[in-house]
Write an enzyme that holds these catalytic residues in place. Structure first.
Site, mmCIF file in Angstrom:
data_model
loop_
_atom_site.group_PDB
_atom_site.id
_atom_site.type_symbol
_atom_site.label_atom_id
_atom_site.label_comp_id
_atom_site.label_asym_id
_atom_site.label_seq_id
_atom_site.Cartn_x
_atom_site.Cartn_y
_atom_site.Cartn_z
ATOM 1 N N GLU A 1 0.813 -1.221 0.000
ATOM 2 C CA GLU A 1 0.000 0.000 0.000
ATOM 3 C C GLU A 1 0.841 1.263 0.000
ATOM 4 O O GLU A 1 0.530 2.226 -0.700
ATOM 5 C CB GLU A 1 -0.959 -0.009 1.199
ATOM 6 C CG GLU A 1 -2.112 -1.001 1.093
ATOM 7 C CD GLU A 1 -1.716 -2.437 1.442
ATOM 8 O OE1 GLU A 1 -0.550 -2.667 1.825
ATOM 9 O OE2 GLU A 1 -2.578 -3.331 1.337
ATOM 10 N N HIS B 1 -11.606 -4.846 9.648
ATOM 11 C CA HIS B 1 -12.197 -4.781 8.309
ATOM 12 C C HIS B 1 -13.391 -3.832 8.282
ATOM 13 O O HIS B 1 -14.220 -3.916 7.391
ATOM 14 C CB HIS B 1 -12.659 -6.184 7.868
ATOM 15 C CG HIS B 1 -11.631 -6.910 7.052
ATOM 16 N ND1 HIS B 1 -10.291 -6.703 7.197
ATOM 17 C CD2 HIS B 1 -11.754 -7.844 6.076
ATOM 18 C CE1 HIS B 1 -9.630 -7.482 6.350
ATOM 19 N NE2 HIS B 1 -10.495 -8.180 5.650
#
Lengths: 347, 316
Positions: free
Chosen positions: A61, A130
């Site tokens: 990322e 999440h």
């Protein structure tokens, strides 16, 4: 007849529109070219625009955000995706230290036209890592634009505007919004990504919900109607900059405001709005309430998760208590399915 | 190894960088310079060798220690000194300072104060060049400290995967601030790790300008023809302290002897020996004048006004 699209269809249409119009627009991110295609939002882009403009990325990322920034410096307009917002934490260095500051620290000689799309998860056991909704962190950074539209119409118009913007834009999509349907014109249009939208007009109380919480506010508005209360629901859309004028106008009328964050309450959107209302002279005569996630990591099991998130019934109850403080507490008994809240427009 | 004109060009740049930084060091205690300076003195040969092997169309990304790379790529000297002084006429209007030099007009794209952050930017920039079918090459300079960062590895992997036109140049001066490479890594094998990602990679231990030039030229030609990325690890030596104008032998993390050994290998002296003394004199005079002019320009330039605070946050 109005054309109805779902939220992800609107996202896909905006992306296709811009990729067809402008060769410099590219889409990158984990899974953008796989069969699931980021919940359908990148479906068919690979076939239409080829692997150089639509590509999967390694699980890196930080590095890949830097790559996207470099692409933007080289004249491209990348759209980077994170299928879970939680993973953006791995890219904070590049987002905050580089993208947000590039224009300023170069004295305006460089700029980064970059859209970072990310999805907030909820339910089905998403759990603590999440489900995070980190927009307050981005709201605190000078040099970033942050948008979180809740309707398919605004999703398309805001995404097109974000892609055409010459600055880094954090574009936030809640997964529950993916079930939303609403009118979306086929043509090319933009929505001003610095303006809020009044979703329903009302005179008794202002309900402001961030992202999918705008939908919860619309449900709460329906509940409140059953007891004779008129709520004005606002989708702020832009979290940085904030369209405080639209909110002030509403609150001046209603004198009551509930702000529903899609994140933890402390130092959140609600805190910011109440500060701004106060600074603008709306203090003692206005009643305020902030609602948001419980101050815990998100639990996975449904019996706890149910109490972690704000919901329409809770919002309606708070609103009722605020408007009728002398009456006993009230909670709506009717059940509304989320599908019942479809955006009818016209916007 | 070079023709006389090239020797003179290289000497001029080397001398310019050395003298500019010596002047910065001289003026620094006066507090006229308004940002921390990370001097390249001792490391100039890598920047000059690499940039001399590039064309104007090629792009360079670098770090907070980039006075040398900025000038070697042709960055505007007056704007650089004005930037250090925090003036409106600086290359970033004083909003960046020494650690944020840039001159996109000559292909010196951007630098950064955060270690390793410009490596992926260079890779992304190379991606845009490839997409546009440009034959420009991107060079990114970074130190051995950057090898510690994840972004270094992520960038090399992606550049190799996409066969991007980028030359990675690691200026290995052995220290990240005061920490020796081998206190941070198991093995002294940076260039081998680069090779493992799938690119040509070499280690040049002798800090020889001619050799660095030659290997850069070789790799840049290959990259221009579509070879994909390459990697050069260049051993070099920072003569002064990590940040600031002084030496730092009193700290005890390295010996004076370690650096004096490097000073014996001063590439400025070596290149100077290839040029007639009368020519050297002329070059020196011109460069000294150029430097004086730049400092006068910086001194005389105005500071940015208050109205500048809020500009450039966003581009319209």
């Amino acid at each position: 007849m109005e054309r109805i699209l779902t939220y992800p269809q609107a996202i896909l249409e905006a992306t296709k529109n811009e990729m067809s119009r402008d060769e410099s627009v590219v889409v990158m991110g984990q899974g953008v070219d796989d069969p699931k295609a980021i919940l359908g939002t990148t479906l068919g882009l690979l076939e239409e625009f080829g692997p150089q403009r639509v590509f999967d990325t390694p699980l890196a990322e930080d590095g890949m955000t830097g790559v996207a920034i470099g692409m933007a410096l080289g004249g491209l307009r990348p759209i980077q995706t994170h299928i879970r917002m939680d993973f953006m934490l791995l890219a904070m260095n590049q987002i905050v230290n580089m993208a947000a500051k590039m224009s300023y620290m170069s004295g305006g000689r460089l700029n980064v036209p970059l859209v970072i799309r990310s999805m907030i998860g909820k339910s089905w056991g998403q759990g603590p890592q999440h489900s995070q909704s980190l927009y307050p962190m981005f709201m605190n950074v000078a040099g970033l634009k942050v948008v979180a539209p809740s309707t398919p119409y605004d999703a398309k118009g805001c995404l097109i505007a974000a892609i055409r913007d010459n600055n880094p834009v954090i574009f936030i999509e809640h997964r529950l919004l993916y079930y939303q349907k609403g009118p979306v014109p086929e043509e090319d249009y933009t929505v001003d990504i610095s303006k809020a939208r009044v979703l329903t007009e009302g005179s008794d109380i202002t309900l402001i919900g961030v992202s999918s919480m705008a939908v919860e506010c619309l449900r709460a508005e329906k509940f409140l109607k059953e007891v004779g209360l008129q709520a004005e629901v606002i989708d702020p859309i832009s979290l940085n900059p904030i369209d405080i004028e639209t909110i002030i106008k509403s609150v001046k009328k209603t004198k009551h405001v509930v702000i529903v964050d899609n994140a933890w309450v402390q130092a959140g959107f609600g805190s910011e709005i109440i500060s701004r209302l106060w600074e603008n002279g709306l203090s003692s005569e206005v009643k305020v309430k902030r609602i948001g996630f419980a101050a815990t990591p998100c639990p996975t099991t449904p019996t706890l998760e149910e109490h972690f998130y704000p919901n329409a019934k809770g919002i309606a109850s708070f609103a009722y208590a605020m408007l009728r403080p002398k009456e006993k507490a009230w909670e709506p008994s009717t059940k509304l399915e989320i599908e019942e809240i479809e955006f009818k427009g016209p916007f | 190894m070079f023709d006389q004109k090239k020797y003179q060009d290289i000497y001029r740049t080397l001398y310019l960088i050395r003298r500019v930084e010596e002047e910065i060091g001289r003026i620094y205690p006066s507090d006229k310079i308004k940002s921390p300076v990370h001097l390249s003195i001792g490391q100039e040969a890598v920047s000059v060798a690499v940039c001399s092997a590039l064309d104007e169309r090629d792009a360079v990304f670098a770090t907070y220690r980039s006075h040398a790379a900025y000038l070697a790529k042709g960055g505007n000297l007056k704007e650089m000194i004005a930037e250090l002084y925090g003036k409106q006429t600086g290359c970033a209007k004083g909003k960046g300072g020494s650690m944020h030099l840039l001159d996109p007009s000559c292909g010196f794209i951007v630098t950064s104060a955060i270690v390793a952050t410009t490596i992926p930017l260079a890779v992304g920039y190379a991606y845009s060049l490839k997409l546009k079918k440009s034959d420009s090459v991107v060079v990114v300079f970074f130190g051995d400290g950057a090898v510690d960062e994840g972004a270094f590895h992520e960038s090399l992997n992606f550049a190799a995967l996409k066969k991007l036109p980028v030359l990675f140049v690691c200026e290995n001066n052995l220290y990240a601030i005061h920490s020796h490479f081998l206190t941070r890594h198991h093995s002294d094998n940076i260039f081998k790790r680069a090779a493992s990602y799938g690119m040509a990679s070499e280690c040049l231990k002798e800090d020889d300008l001619g050799v660095i030039y030659q290997r850069t030229k070789f790799f840049v030609d290959q990259i221009r023809q579509g070879s994909g990325p390459a990697f050069l690890e260049c051993y070099t030596c920072r003569w002064r302290e990590h940040v600031g104008p002084n030496d730092d032998f009193h700290l005890g993390y390295r010996s004076e002897q370690e650096v004096s050994h490097c000073k014996d290998n001063d590439q400025l002296k070596k290149i100077r020996a290839e040029i007639e003394p009368s020519v050297i004199k002329k070059i020196n005079q011109k460069v000294e004048q150029q430097i004086e002019d730049a400092f006068i320009f910086a001194e005389k330039s105005p500071f940015p006004g208050k109205e500048e605070l809020m500009t450039d946050v966003f581009k319209d």
